[in-house]
Scaffold this motif. Structure first.
Motif, short mmCIF file in Angstrom:
data_model
loop_
_atom_site.label_atom_id
_atom_site.label_comp_id
_atom_site.label_asym_id
_atom_site.label_seq_id
_atom_site.Cartn_x
_atom_site.Cartn_y
_atom_site.Cartn_z
N ASP A 12 1.06 -1.60 -0.41
CA ASP A 12 0.39 0.22 -0.47
C ASP A 12 0.87 1.30 0.27
OD1 ASP A 12 -2.43 -1.47 0.11
OD2 ASP A 12 -2.63 -1.37 2.51
N THR A 65 -2.63 10.43 -0.12
CA THR A 65 -2.63 9.38 -1.10
C THR A 65 -2.55 7.77 -0.07
OG1 THR A 65 -1.63 10.39 -2.54
CG2 THR A 65 -1.88 8.28 -2.96
N TYR A 86 -5.75 7.11 1.28
CA TYR A 86 -6.75 7.29 0.25
C TYR A 86 -6.95 5.85 -0.36
CZ TYR A 86 -8.86 6.86 -3.96
OH TYR A 86 -10.52 6.36 -5.51
N ILE A 87 -5.52 5.00 -0.16
CA ILE A 87 -4.80 3.74 -0.84
C ILE A 87 -5.75 2.62 0.56
CG2 ILE A 87 -3.31 2.02 -1.64
CD1 ILE A 87 -1.98 4.84 -2.74
N ASP A 102 -7.44 3.10 2.68
CA ASP A 102 -9.51 3.25 2.64
C ASP A 102 -9.57 3.45 4.19
OD1 ASP A 102 -11.61 3.72 1.96
OD2 ASP A 102 -11.99 1.57 2.27
N PRO A 149 -10.86 5.75 6.66
CA PRO A 149 -12.09 7.52 6.50
C PRO A 149 -11.50 9.04 6.83
CG PRO A 149 -13.15 5.81 7.16
CD PRO A 149 -11.42 5.60 7.26
N GLU A 150 -11.58 9.66 5.28
CA GLU A 150 -11.36 10.91 5.72
C GLU A 150 -12.02 11.82 6.95
OE1 GLU A 150 -10.83 15.04 3.42
OE2 GLU A 150 -11.15 13.57 2.14
N ARG A 163 -7.00 -1.14 9.20
CA ARG A 163 -7.35 -1.01 7.87
C ARG A 163 -7.67 -2.35 7.35
NH1 ARG A 163 -11.01 -2.51 5.00
NH2 ARG A 163 -10.87 -1.46 3.10
N LYS A 188 -8.23 -5.83 6.10
CA LYS A 188 -7.75 -6.19 4.31
C LYS A 188 -6.95 -7.89 4.34
CE LYS A 188 -6.37 -2.51 2.70
NZ LYS A 188 -5.81 -1.54 1.73
#
Length: 122
Positions: A35, A75, A78-79, A81, A83-84, A109, A113
């Motif tokens: 990632d 980035t 985001y990659i 995932d 949450p903002e 997170r 995965k």
């Protein structure tokens, strides 16, 4: 350990110690490296590293990115995932506490995965 049980952990050290007892620990490190690599950041961490070494490497990487390269930092989030809206709720008054909270979110997170991939693709 089920992903839902992640909520019972209070910090990244506690989470990592429990993940290290699982045979998916090396896959967690591989996924983190992948990632970060997708964001063109070379996270140098061995699959045989201890939870403390991994946490320290992540803390250093995230802190460095926050201070020097916010685009790559965003980035990576985001990659992975993350949450903002959760990131925005973290108190930013102390950089070290902020970094620790972000690293914890990243680890939770990525662990989800890895766990789901192992459970449902074998």
């Amino acid at each position: 350990m089920l992903p839902n049980s992640i909520k019972k952990y209070q910090n990244s050290t506690d989470l990592l110690i429990n993940i290290a007892e699982n045979d998916l620990y090396s896959k967690l490190i591989i996924q983190l490296t992948k990632d970060f690599g997708l964001a063109n950041y070379d996270l140098k961490i061995s699959e045989k590293s201890t939870p403390d070494t991994l946490k320290e490497a992540l803390n250093n990487a995230i802190k460095n990115l926050i201070l020097t390269d916010s685009n790559t930092y965003k980035t990576i989030l985001y990659i992975i995932d993350v949450p903002e809206e959760i990131i925005q709720k973290i108190d930013t008054s102390d950089i070290n506490n902020y970094v620790e909270a972000v690293v914890f979110l990243i680890l939770k997170r990525v662990w989800k995965k890895v766990w789901f991939r192992a459970k449902y693709t074998n």
